[in-house]
Write an enzyme that holds these catalytic residues in place. Sequence first.
Site, PDB file in Angstrom:
ATOM      1  N   GLU A   1      29.667  11.295  39.434  1.00 37.14           N
ATOM      2  CA  GLU A   1      29.462  12.742  39.613  1.00 37.14           C
ATOM      3  C   GLU A   1      28.380  13.201  38.649  1.00 37.14           C
ATOM      4  O   GLU A   1      28.339  12.779  37.493  1.00 37.14           O
ATOM      5  CB  GLU A   1      30.756  13.510  39.305  1.00 37.14           C
ATOM      6  CG  GLU A   1      31.854  13.336  40.347  1.00 37.14           C
ATOM      7  CD  GLU A   1      31.781  14.333  41.503  1.00 37.14           C
ATOM      8  OE1 GLU A   1      30.810  15.123  41.562  1.00 37.14           O
ATOM      9  OE2 GLU A   1      32.701  14.297  42.342  1.00 37.14           O
TER      10      GLU A   1
ATOM     11  N   HIS B   1      27.697  11.129  48.934  1.00 41.05           N
ATOM     12  CA  HIS B   1      28.951  11.603  49.517  1.00 41.05           C
ATOM     13  C   HIS B   1      28.718  12.097  50.951  1.00 41.05           C
ATOM     14  O   HIS B   1      29.528  11.884  51.844  1.00 41.05           O
ATOM     15  CB  HIS B   1      29.521  12.731  48.641  1.00 41.05           C
ATOM     16  CG  HIS B   1      30.991  12.938  48.808  1.00 41.05           C
ATOM     17  ND1 HIS B   1      31.675  13.949  48.168  1.00 41.05           N
ATOM     18  CD2 HIS B   1      31.924  12.278  49.549  1.00 41.05           C
ATOM     19  CE1 HIS B   1      32.952  13.886  48.513  1.00 41.05           C
ATOM     20  NE2 HIS B   1      33.126  12.883  49.345  1.00 41.05           N
TER      21      HIS B   1
HETATM   22 ZN   LIG Z   1      31.142  14.632  46.325  1.00 42.99          ZN
END
Ligand SMILES: [Zn+2]
Length: 286
Positions: free
Chosen positions: A122, A169
Amino acid sequence: MRSSRYYIGLLIAISLLTSCAKHPVFIDRGSYIAQVVPDNPGQDNRVKFLVMHYTAIDDEGSLKTLTSGNVSSHYLIPTKPKLVDNKPVVYYLVNEDKRAWHAGLSQWGNSAGLNDGSIGIEIVNYGYEDRGELREWFPYTSEQISTIAVMMKDIIQRYGIEPQNVVGHSDIAPQRKVDPGPLFPWDELAKRGIGAWPDEETVAFYLAGRETSEPVDIANFQTLLAKYGYQISISGVLDPETQKVVSAFQMHFRASDIKGIPDAQSEAILMALIDKYRTKWIQPVM
Ligand SMILES: [Zn+2]
């Protein structure tokens, strides 16, 4: 009477004393002993994918959210990583041996539920803001880009992750997610040998002199997307679901236009990628 503890101690002592490739190594697990059989070729890494994200919130909020139990990732890259010995410091939130909860419902090629076999990174970034018709994306900092480049390279090398399995993602959950967004520097990273990128000459070959924006057959484009790894149904219709997948593909490989309309340039890029990463080249028998 000699106790079993004595016997275990003896075994371990022998294995330590004679620790060379020929002699067995024993691990005392308390209630049993495991004899290590080294150099077994029948194995590979459990980690097959590297998944990139942005958090859509600030540094403090990102760290809090990713450590509160509902979602997590293996690593978190702050806006401006601190330097120690001239090396950027990142948060290590979940051990690489453990499963982090970053991918959710997801699919890439034949693999579903990518939390199982992936490392998730992230990056602190606000994502986007819609201003009327315009969607404005927040850029990554130069410190973040140099940090992710070294990290991704390290993780890819340690696990032998294939280039086409380094994904965003949005690639693995295009109906729900748009992170890491069109400003994620896939092209720049590819120049450093990270992730998949098509060869320019092959793209030119498949473009075959067409205008880049020329419309293409939808069913064929959907088939190509599925062949490369995207989850998509071959309906022959440019429905909202298809448009999201096309946009996810464009965010990764053609960030200058991410409206999700299949065109000749996107098709040529996709075909060049399939050529490079999804076709097994069979040597002709002489
Ligand atoms: Zn994500």
